[in-house]
Design an enzyme around this catalytic site. Structure first.
Site, PDB file in Angstrom:
ATOM      1  N   SER A  62     -33.806   0.189   0.648  1.00 12.47           N
ATOM      2  CA  SER A  62     -34.624   1.453   0.216  1.00 12.47           C
ATOM      3  C   SER A  62     -33.364   2.236  -0.896  1.00 12.47           C
ATOM      4  O   SER A  62     -33.776   3.059  -1.261  1.00 12.47           O
ATOM      5  CB  SER A  62     -34.924   2.846   1.671  1.00 12.47           C
ATOM      6  OG  SER A  62     -33.744   2.751   2.197  1.00 12.47           O
ATOM      7  N   HIS A  63     -31.906   2.264  -0.818  1.00 12.29           N
ATOM      8  CA  HIS A  63     -30.885   2.560  -1.755  1.00 12.29           C
ATOM      9  C   HIS A  63     -30.815   1.857  -2.748  1.00 12.29           C
ATOM     10  O   HIS A  63     -29.290   1.576  -3.785  1.00 12.29           O
ATOM     11  CB  HIS A  63     -29.796   2.935  -0.480  1.00 12.29           C
ATOM     12  CG  HIS A  63     -30.089   4.628   0.156  1.00 12.29           C
ATOM     13  ND1 HIS A  63     -31.621   4.206   0.571  1.00 12.29           N
ATOM     14  CD2 HIS A  63     -30.283   5.566  -0.074  1.00 12.29           C
ATOM     15  CE1 HIS A  63     -31.550   5.657   1.082  1.00 12.29           C
ATOM     16  NE2 HIS A  63     -30.929   6.405   1.019  1.00 12.29           N
ATOM     17  N   GLU A 203     -37.553   4.074   2.809  1.00 13.87           N
ATOM     18  CA  GLU A 203     -38.080   3.327   3.599  1.00 13.87           C
ATOM     19  C   GLU A 203     -39.695   3.151   3.382  1.00 13.87           C
ATOM     20  O   GLU A 203     -40.336   2.538   3.857  1.00 13.87           O
ATOM     21  CB  GLU A 203     -37.970   3.640   4.921  1.00 13.87           C
ATOM     22  CG  GLU A 203     -38.674   2.535   6.011  1.00 13.87           C
ATOM     23  CD  GLU A 203     -39.259   0.860   5.455  1.00 13.87           C
ATOM     24  OE1 GLU A 203     -38.896   0.355   5.716  1.00 13.87           O
ATOM     25  OE2 GLU A 203     -37.555   0.337   4.512  1.00 13.87           O
TER      26      GLU A 203
END
Length: 347
Positions: A62-63, A203
């Site tokens: 998610s990053h 997420e």
């Protein structure tokens, strides 16, 4: 292909999605092309691409490369200074400030970290205040750069009003990540990095793209009712982790990385592109401590880590580092649907 994940901020919590592995250079080329095409200056492109590729290598999905989507969107909104040159100010013997000028936080951190280290070594403890920055990245990136130099580091930042306070029904707090890194004499540092929300916003976005449900107690809908629908959660609010405890820690982050450094609360910002009257910028606080100035023996701390491991418990970041080692051998793991999307954008 099933991927097992932990709950550290920046780590994907998905149960199963189709993935494939790509060479690190291919990931870097994709990031560079998309960021450059979005209008970011070369200085910003270099540090942002390096950050995203490293996050992807450590399976912080998610990053990682997924952030190319949001960074492109915010570039199109006109709310971020894509060519900003950070301005560094020596504010006090133990304080350095960097005005990001509305640009990305990573370049601002890079501009001020040298003075932060110098001040921490001179005084024992020092703080770096980054103001007016667009921040998208996992905070372990910052704190592990400091622990690599033998410093204890703590970082925190508010985000945007995505989280309802415990007992509340409307978004007010940010996901408000908090990261800490402790240098170890013979190995990787002890690092934790987590959102003070039940889960990272990214997420939930990833699950919404895939039509996947959320676990219970992660979110509420726009009417303040519990929901497991990821799309309804994006329209409503996330919940703090640990109920009232997470809510209190999140409030601390708001105060420390907002008013304390002369910057905004999460509720004073807006989601990217949602309003021309509000921006996506806020602040970040990084604290560095020289253990030598406190007379600390790092070897003494090793007993605690050994006792944890001897019980069979997992130290934070072990999953990330195992993923990094695997990526070095086999390539970076990327969700197939995301890779196809990004390759189209980079073409």
């Amino acid at each position: 292909m099933e991927i097992q994940h932990g709950y550290e901020s920046g780590e994907d919590l998905t149960e199963s999605r189709p993935y494939e592995r790509i060479p690190r250079q291919h990931a870097a080329d994709i990031a560079t092309k998309i960021l450059g095409g979005a209008g970011y200056s070369q200085a910003h492109v270099e540090v942002m691409a390096r950050n995203m590729v490293e996050a992807q290598a450590q399976e912080c999905h998610s990053h990682g490369l997924y952030r190319l989507v949001s960074c492109s969107t915010v570039a199109e909104s006109g709310l971020v200074n894509l060519t900003a040159t950070p301005e560094v100010t020596d504010r006090a013997p133990g304080v350095v400030a960097v005005d990001a000028k509305g640009g990305n936080s990573l370049l601002a951190f890079q501009a001020g970290v040298g003075q932060l280290v110098e001040k921490a070594r001179a005084s024992g403890i020092a703080a770096l205040a980054v103001n007016d920055c667009f921040h998208y990245s996992a905070l372990w990136w910052e704190v592990e750069q400091l622990s690599a130099q033998g410093l204890v580091a703590l970082a925190m930042t508010p985000t945007h009003p995505y989280v309802a306070p415990f007992g509340g029904t409307q978004p007010l707090l940010g996901t408000n990540p908090l990261a800490f890194s402790w240098p170890r004499p013979d190995g990787e540092p002890y690092t934790f990095d987590f959102a003070t929300s039940a889960v990272a916003r990214g997420e939930v976005e990833l699950r919404s793209r895939q039509g996947e449900a959320l676990p219970e107690e992660w979110a509420i809908d726009d009417a303040g009712q519990p929901t497991t629908d990821s799309t309804k959660a994006l329209a409503g609010a996330l919940l703090p982790f640990g109920r009232h405890k997470g809510s209190a820690i999140s409030t601390m982050v708001e105060l420390m990385a907002g008013p304390l450094i002369g910057d905004l609360l999460s509720c004073q910002t807006a989601e990217p592109g949602s309003s021309a009257r509000k921006g996506v910028q806020h602040g970040e606080l990084v604290i560095a401590i020289d253990p030598g100035r406190f007379g600390v023996s790092l070897e003494t701390a090793e007993r605690l880590f050994e006792e944890i491991s001897d019980q069979g418990a997992r130290l934070p970041s072990e999953r990330r580092r195992a993923a990094k080692r695997e990526a070095a051998k086999a390539g970076l793991l990327v969700a197939s649907h995301l890779l196809a999307d990004l390759e189209r954008r980079a073409a």
